[in-house]
Design an enzyme around this catalytic site. Structure first.
Site, PDB file in Angstrom:
ATOM      1  N   GLN A 509       0.826  -1.196   0.000  1.00  0.00           N
ATOM      2  CA  GLN A 509       0.000   0.000   0.000  1.00  0.00           C
ATOM      3  C   GLN A 509       0.862   1.248   0.000  1.00  0.00           C
ATOM      4  O   GLN A 509       2.036   1.225   0.362  1.00  0.00           O
ATOM      5  CB  GLN A 509      -0.934  -0.001   1.214  1.00  0.00           C
ATOM      6  CG  GLN A 509      -1.975  -1.109   1.140  1.00  0.00           C
ATOM      7  CD  GLN A 509      -3.311  -0.668   1.665  1.00  0.00           C
ATOM      8  OE1 GLN A 509      -3.681   0.490   1.595  1.00  0.00           O
ATOM      9  NE2 GLN A 509      -4.077  -1.606   2.187  1.00  0.00           N
ATOM     10  N   CYS A 510       0.260   2.353  -0.432  1.00  0.00           N
ATOM     11  CA  CYS A 510       0.925   3.651  -0.486  1.00  0.00           C
ATOM     12  C   CYS A 510       1.543   3.987   0.871  1.00  0.00           C
ATOM     13  O   CYS A 510       0.904   3.773   1.905  1.00  0.00           O
ATOM     14  CB  CYS A 510      -0.106   4.709  -0.874  1.00  0.00           C
ATOM     15  SG  CYS A 510       0.526   6.388  -0.905  1.00  0.00           S
ATOM     16  N   PRO A 511       2.812   4.466   0.908  1.00  0.00           N
ATOM     17  CA  PRO A 511       3.686   4.874  -0.194  1.00  0.00           C
ATOM     18  C   PRO A 511       4.685   3.786  -0.577  1.00  0.00           C
ATOM     19  O   PRO A 511       5.713   4.109  -1.181  1.00  0.00           O
ATOM     20  CB  PRO A 511       4.409   6.076   0.395  1.00  0.00           C
ATOM     21  CG  PRO A 511       4.641   5.664   1.815  1.00  0.00           C
ATOM     22  CD  PRO A 511       3.414   4.857   2.218  1.00  0.00           C
TER      23      PRO A 511
END
Length: 738
Positions: A509-511
């Site tokens: 997942q981001c980042p």
């Protein structure tokens, strides 16, 4: 055969045979009404054009399909952004058509809450569906062989066909004419046994008002699964079994391109409308364990009672695993269970299918933390009010993540540095902590609480939800003739392409994907290319911004079946050619409290606004006196704050000139000359600048040093730190220090 009337007294129905128009009577012992609903077709000019369709049954779909096969339309308008409307938009798009969706509300899928709908808006935009929101069709007309839809805003859309999908109404006229009771919502009124006010007549399905179990009130919920269950109950009751329909949580699910959207129970806006006390929690878990390939993120909203934790509803959006999670929550809603039950559920687990703490368990745990005070939260819709009140927005993500994007006005102290930098955080201010989803912010909150900070909160939903909500929701104008302005077109290569390296960032997942990309490029040569694949939808926007700010080049971008593949060429650091628009914003640092300099600052700001530019004015040290009220409220201050207040000019009428002040005569003379020359006063310049959209930021640190409180400042002033100014300066082509 169509039933055209009901004779309740003699227990007969009058039937018309549509093949020969013969009318006859049919007796009954028990009668079951299941006429469904009919599509809304408002009486607007031009609506009877044969190229305008509605959808109720397979016959309607056959007509649409025949029209498409015969006329081969290129452009279509779908009026209405509900479940059916978006399914139609997707299918028309898959047939190669350019599709515009017109929705009267400010969001699609109005059954959802707004912030959840913004996730769908961005997905529709990424699939080149043109969105018109907060607008309605006023009339249709035929122009040059096309259908032109004129909207309430005055905008016009030209197309080859139109499909109306603006809702259905209960088909209750037969029941009404027979004297059966019609409910306040327009549906046939039934009891728990699905009997009407005539015990020999039952009614079920979309035409009836049924019990919504969360609020225990009547509702129109046109869902096939509810109707089918009601059919079985009616059959049982006709033969004397005495079954009761206990109501429905209104569980619904839909596919929108390659994501799934689902809801159960009541939405936040429904709870508000009914006056029911509630709380909410957001999380963004993965569909299964992140270390197993192809984990996709979900956006999950849970609604619950803040007193006893009873589950009131949920909304989930994602590519995989949405259906099984919404079904679990739906079961809990129907059984009247709480978030405590939710956290304790034993659900199946293996890395390809879930995580050790399933998203459903996790939602329950987050809600429990909020109920028990372990994780006090604030929500996105409270941010503006909190910032106006002087709250500090603390972003605890890495500097790289912060640089890619952040909440406006937030300061950045990475979590890894938080313990060493707490001196930068005043204990007397409310602090709202932000990370991507809420997890790291929770850790930061616990750290600050343990260090004696009391007024600390977690921004529920985090920056990822903020990005969806703060983004542009419409994309009007993407069609030019028959051309779609796609965002995944191949970009030119700056120089000869070197070696290609492949990086798998799926399930992260981001980042995470950006971090992995940055790490992978570190030891590569200029010209080498990284082809990276990710499943986090935020990566699609983040990688473009990251490349522009780091001097690398985004060569191409594809998004297929939820997998985003980007090819990034390494460039010389910060030396890549600039491919975006040149920024034209204006920033002004106002350090002086001289009247003539204040006038100059606001004259320049007004000029920038008149050019349509964004203007940010950062007032620090003596410049703060320009923003002070002439008659501030009484405030409690210590001796040093009082001394500063006495020595400094209070407001614009107390300002001196930098030259020729002459014991205060100079400022009065300047004001006299300005009036004679019909030049606005300084106060008018300030008022017009604020009304014109200028961002007026007062330096928090300077205020603290000089003992100036927010209550002493004029309305329209934002309290911020140097990050607020620097963020604006990066997008400016003028930066003045006055």
């Amino acid at each position: 055969s169509e039933v055209i009337s009901i004779d309740r007294k003699n227990k007969k129905v009058k039937v018309k045979d549509l093949r020969n128009n013969n009318v006859y009577e049919e007796p009954y012992d028990k009668l079951v009404l299941s006429p469904g609903g009919y599509p809304v077709r408002p009486p607007i000019p031009g609506i009877n054009d044969p190229r305008i369709f509605t959808v109720r049954n397979l016959h309607d779909m056959d007509l649409i399909r025949s029209f498409i096969n015969e006329k081969k339309p290129r452009k279509a308008i779908v009026v209405g952004g509900g479940f059916i409307g978006l399914e139609l938009a997707e299918n028309l798009h898959d047939l190669g058509m350019l599709v515009s969706v017109v929705e009267l509300a400010g969001q699609v899928m109005n059954i959802l809450d707004y912030e959840m709908a913004t996730v769908i808006h961005q997905h529709l935009k990424s699939n080149n569906i043109e969105l018109f929101l907060k607008d309605a069709v006023k009339e249709f007309s035929s122009v040059d062989g096309k259908i032109e839809a004129v909207l309430g805003s005055g905008r016009k859309i030209s197309s080859d066909m139109v499909i109306l999908s603006i809702g259905i109404k209960p088909e209750a006229h037969l029941a009404k004419e027979a004297g059966l009771t019609i409910g306040g919502l327009g549906g046939i009124k039934v009891n728990g046994r699905l009997e009407t006010n005539d015990p020999d007549i039952y009614a079920l399905g979309d035409a009836t008002e049924i019990n919504e179990i969360v609020s225990d009130s009547c509702a129109l919920i046109p869902l096939a699964n509810s109707a089918n269950k009601q059919g079985r109950i009616v059959a049982d009751n006709i033969i004397g079994k005495g079954r009761e329909y206990k109501g429905t949580p209104g569980t619904a699910i839909a596919k929108v391109f390659d994501i799934t959207v689902a809801i159960t129970g009541l939405s936040e806006k429904s709870l508000k409308a009914k006056g029911i006390e509630y709380s909410k929690a957001y999380l963004q878990p993965s569909s299964h364990a992140g270390y197993y390939p192809d984990a996709y993120p979900m956006v999950f909203k849970l609604l619950f009672c803040p007193k006893d934790g009873r589950i009131m509803g949920a909304q989930i959006i994602g590519k995989e695993g949405v259906d099984k999670r919404i079904d679990v929550v739906s079961s809990l809603v129907q059984l009247g269970k709480t978030v405590y039950d939710m956290a304790e559920l034993e659900l199946s687990y293996a890395p390809p299918y879930s995580s050790a703490k399933d998203p459903v368990n996790l939602a329950g745990m987050i809600a429990i933390n909020q109920i028990e005070g372990n994780n006090p939260v604030v929500f996105l819709d409270e941010l503006d009010k909190l910032k106006s009140a002087g709250a500090i927005i603390l972003d605890v993500r890495t500097s790289l993540e912060y640089g890619i994007g952040h909440v406006e006005g937030a300061i950045n102290i990475p979590f890894s540095e938080l313990r060493q930098r707490t001196a930068e955080l005043p204990r007397v201010k409310k602090i709202v902590i932000c990370c991507n989803q809420g997890k790291t912010a929770y850790y930061a909150l616990r750290v600050l609480k343990n260090l004696g900070y009391h007024d600390v909160y977690n921004l529920s939903g985090g920056f990822k939800l903020y990005k969806f909500v703060s983004a542009q929701q419409e994309n009007v104008g993407i069609f030019s003739g028959n051309f779609i302005d796609k965002t995944d077109e191949l970009r030119s290569v700056v120089s000869g392409q070197g070696t290609v390296f492949y990086v798998d960032a799926t399930g992260i997942q981001c980042p995470g994907p950006i971090m992995r990309l940055a790490k992978s490029l570190e030891d590569k040569n200029v010209g080498d290319v990284i082809e990276i694949t990710a499943t986090d939808p935020g990566f699609k926007n983040d990688v473009d911004v990251w490349c522009k700010t780091t001097g690398n080049t985004l060569l191409s971008m594809t998004d297929k079946e939820g997998k985003i593949t980007a090819r990034v060429q390494k460039g010389k650091k910060m030396a890549a050619s600039f491919t975006g628009d040149i920024p034209h914003d204006k920033t002004i640092v106002v350090f002086s409290s001289d009247m003539d300099r204040a006038i100059a600052a606001f004259v320049i700001a007004s000029g920038g606004l008149s050019l349509g530019r964004k203007v940010t004015m950062f007032f620090t040290f003596w410049g703060l006196n320009i923003l002070r009220k002439k008659n501030p409220p009484r405030l409690k201050k210590d001796i040093f704050e009082k001394m500063f207040g006495i020595m400094m000019p209070r407001g614009t009428f107390k300002l001196k000139l930098s030259q020729m002040n002459f014991f205060g005569i100079g400022p009065k003379l300047i004001r006299f000359i300005m009036r004679r020359k019909n030049i606005d006063s300084l106060e008018t310049f300030i008022d017009n600048a604020i009304k014109g959209g200028a961002r007026i930021v007062a330096c928090q640190m300077s205020m603290d040093m000089m003992g100036i409180k927010k209550e002493e400042l004029i309305d329209g002033v934002e309290i911020g730190g140097v990050a607020a100014y620097l963020g604006a300066a990066e997008n400016s082509d003028n930066n003045l220090f006055i």
